[in-house]
Design a protein around this motif. Structure first.
Motif, short mmCIF file in Angstrom:
data_model
loop_
_atom_site.label_atom_id
_atom_site.label_comp_id
_atom_site.label_asym_id
_atom_site.label_seq_id
_atom_site.Cartn_x
_atom_site.Cartn_y
_atom_site.Cartn_z
N LEU A 194 6.73 9.59 5.34
CA LEU A 194 5.31 9.35 5.10
C LEU A 194 4.42 10.36 5.81
O LEU A 194 3.23 10.45 5.54
CB LEU A 194 4.93 7.95 5.60
N VAL A 195 4.98 11.09 6.78
CA VAL A 195 4.18 11.90 7.67
C VAL A 195 4.21 13.37 7.25
O VAL A 195 5.28 13.94 7.07
CB VAL A 195 4.66 11.76 9.13
N THR A 196 3.03 13.96 7.12
CA THR A 196 2.90 15.40 6.90
C THR A 196 2.40 16.00 8.20
O THR A 196 1.37 15.59 8.74
CB THR A 196 1.91 15.70 5.77
N TYR A 197 3.15 16.96 8.74
CA TYR A 197 2.79 17.57 10.02
C TYR A 197 1.98 18.84 9.79
O TYR A 197 2.29 19.62 8.87
CB TYR A 197 4.05 17.88 10.82
N ILE A 198 0.97 19.04 10.59
CA ILE A 198 0.14 20.23 10.48
C ILE A 198 0.11 20.93 11.84
O ILE A 198 0.23 20.30 12.88
CB ILE A 198 -1.29 19.91 10.03
N ASP A 199 -0.04 22.24 11.81
CA ASP A 199 -0.13 23.03 13.03
C ASP A 199 -1.53 23.60 13.14
O ASP A 199 -1.84 24.65 12.60
CB ASP A 199 0.90 24.18 13.01
N SER A 200 -2.39 22.87 13.83
CA SER A 200 -3.78 23.32 13.94
C SER A 200 -4.30 23.24 15.35
O SER A 200 -5.47 23.51 15.60
CB SER A 200 -4.68 22.47 13.03
N ASP A 201 -3.45 22.87 16.30
CA ASP A 201 -3.93 22.61 17.66
C ASP A 201 -4.31 23.84 18.44
O ASP A 201 -5.09 23.78 19.37
CB ASP A 201 -2.85 21.84 18.44
N ALA A 240 -5.69 21.11 5.83
CA ALA A 240 -5.10 19.79 6.05
C ALA A 240 -5.57 18.81 4.98
O ALA A 240 -4.77 18.06 4.41
CB ALA A 240 -5.47 19.27 7.44
N MET A 241 -6.87 18.80 4.68
CA MET A 241 -7.39 17.83 3.73
C MET A 241 -6.88 18.09 2.32
O MET A 241 -6.82 17.17 1.50
CB MET A 241 -8.92 17.84 3.75
N GLU A 242 -6.51 19.34 2.02
CA GLU A 242 -5.96 19.63 0.70
C GLU A 242 -4.60 18.96 0.49
O GLU A 242 -4.14 18.82 -0.65
CB GLU A 242 -5.82 21.14 0.51
N MET A 243 -3.93 18.58 1.58
CA MET A 243 -2.62 17.93 1.46
C MET A 243 -2.74 16.49 0.96
O MET A 243 -1.76 15.89 0.52
CB MET A 243 -1.92 17.91 2.81
N ILE A 244 -3.92 15.89 1.06
CA ILE A 244 -4.07 14.47 0.75
C ILE A 244 -4.06 14.27 -0.77
O ILE A 244 -4.75 14.97 -1.50
CB ILE A 244 -5.38 13.94 1.36
N PRO A 245 -3.29 13.30 -1.24
CA PRO A 245 -3.23 13.06 -2.69
C PRO A 245 -4.53 12.45 -3.22
O PRO A 245 -5.35 11.97 -2.46
CB PRO A 245 -2.06 12.07 -2.82
N ASN A 246 -4.68 12.46 -4.52
CA ASN A 246 -5.85 11.86 -5.16
C ASN A 246 -5.74 10.34 -5.15
O ASN A 246 -4.66 9.78 -5.03
CB ASN A 246 -5.99 12.36 -6.60
N GLY A 247 -6.89 9.69 -5.34
CA GLY A 247 -6.89 8.24 -5.48
C GLY A 247 -6.84 7.47 -4.18
O GLY A 247 -6.43 6.30 -4.16
N VAL A 248 -7.25 8.07 -3.08
CA VAL A 248 -7.23 7.38 -1.78
C VAL A 248 -8.32 6.32 -1.76
O VAL A 248 -9.46 6.56 -2.14
CB VAL A 248 -7.45 8.39 -0.63
N TYR A 302 0.84 -1.19 0.00
CA TYR A 302 0.00 0.00 0.00
C TYR A 302 0.88 1.24 0.00
O TYR A 302 1.98 1.23 0.55
CB TYR A 302 -0.89 0.04 1.25
N LYS A 303 0.39 2.31 -0.60
CA LYS A 303 1.02 3.62 -0.44
C LYS A 303 0.36 4.28 0.77
O LYS A 303 -0.86 4.40 0.82
CB LYS A 303 0.83 4.46 -1.70
N VAL A 304 1.16 4.71 1.71
CA VAL A 304 0.64 5.21 2.98
C VAL A 304 0.92 6.71 3.11
O VAL A 304 2.05 7.15 2.86
CB VAL A 304 1.26 4.46 4.17
N PHE A 305 -0.11 7.46 3.49
CA PHE A 305 0.03 8.89 3.71
C PHE A 305 -0.57 9.22 5.06
O PHE A 305 -1.70 8.82 5.35
CB PHE A 305 -0.71 9.66 2.61
N VAL A 306 0.19 9.91 5.90
CA VAL A 306 -0.25 10.19 7.27
C VAL A 306 -0.24 11.69 7.53
O VAL A 306 0.73 12.36 7.20
CB VAL A 306 0.67 9.49 8.30
#
Length: 312
Positions: free
Chosen positions: A25-32, A46-54, A5-9
């Motif tokens: 594999l990890v994309t960090y976001i600052d939203s807390d 954050a959701m815009e960071m997710i690639p297509n085809g999930v 699997y291709k994994v995106f976190v």
């Protein structure tokens, strides 16, 4: 990764005491630090960071939060935002990691044959929130059910999204630095006294490797659009803090930690789930035992002894 699997976190790591190790594999976001009144922008960014085809989205933001608000993702609105993204982007499968705390609800009335009317570990959130003992649930359990309610509502309304809820018993393993297991292991490694609480209620603990295995089994099982798959993932064994401490000290080769017991104790029976349900539904059963799980938490130079010694 082992199954190709291709994994995106996405990991909002500032929610935790120490930063997570960097990983490609990890994309960090600052939203807390964003107030709940301004949730919209961080969720969208954050959701815009997710690639297509999930093909599968696994929502784990609320695991073992003990009822605390650590991030905007620890809310039902976080679940709503991600599921709406899944619907918009035609993602076929959504899996929510929830809490086995809901299993504390006993049956309201037995059926005519004496069996339980409500099997809390597998019942829909809607029915559990209407339970006559729901007000007695912990804050964490009520939050978990609120998130599940969002899932049930949105999945029913979608014509393509298939959903599952995995209600986890207490997860532990490398990287989980809060909870009773982490506290005991830190004292074992440091050789500090371990104070067993007066109310040492046995709990069901499951290793993160088994949680990952349950996730893969759920994906392979093939989710159905007709119903939300609800499964409690547990080991079927309850363990007290005292037992954790004794086994950890015996398994370690270097610890000089001592156990201090209270003058009075009221442990209670503990709570676990019916392991046969997960076996029937997704062919899952936990395989990481207590001694093996402890070995993953000890320093690398600790050699097995005690429970893992030859003939032990």
């Amino acid at each position: 990764l082992d199954q190709d699997y291709k994994v995106f976190v996405i990991d909002s790591s500032s929610a935790y005491r120490s930063p997570q190790s960097r990983n490609r594999l990890v994309t960090y976001i600052d939203s807390d630090d964003v107030s709940h009144a301004e949730n919209g922008a961080p969720f969208a960014d954050a959701m815009e960071m997710i690639p297509n085809g999930v093909s599968h989205v696994i929502y784990a933001a609320r695991v073992q939060d003990h009822g605390k608000e650590r991030a905007i993702w620890d809310s039902a609105e976080g679940v709503r935002s991600v599921i709406e993204w899944c619907v918009e982007n035609r993602v076929p499968d959504f899996i929510l990691l929830s809490s086995m705390e809901v299993c504390h609800l006993s049956a309201e009335k037995p059926n005519a044959d004496g069996s339980a009317k409500v099997e809390a570990c597998t019942a829909p959130a809607e029915s559990l929130l209407g339970h006559n003992k729901a007000a007695g649930l912990t804050k964490a359990a009520r939050k978990a059910l609120a998130a599940e309610m969002v899932l049930e509502t949105l999945c029913r309304a979608s014509d393509q999204l298939k959903c599952a809820v995995l209600r986890l018993s207490d997860p532990y393993g490398p990287g989980i630095d809060d909870g009773p297991v982490a506290s005991v292991m830190a004292k074992v490694v440091a050789g500090l006294p371990i104070d067993v609480p007066e109310l040492d209620v046995p709990r069901d603990y499951i290793h993160t490797e088994d949680v990952a295995r349950a996730l893969m089994k759920t994906i392979w099982h093939g989710l159905s659009k007709d119903t939300v798959l609800r499964i409690s993932i547990c080991s079927g064994v309850t363990v007290s803090v005292e037992t954790w401490a004794r086994v950890a000290i015996e398994t370690s080769t270097t610890s000089v930690a001592a156990i201090r017991l209270p003058t009075q104790r009221d442990n209670g029976p503990g709570v676990t789930c019916d392991v046969r349900h997960a076996l029937r539904k997704i062919s899952f059963q936990a395989i990481v035992g207590l001694d093996e799980g402890i070995m993953t938490l000890l320093p690398a130079d600790d050699e097995p002894q005690g429970f893992l010694a030859p003939g032990g």
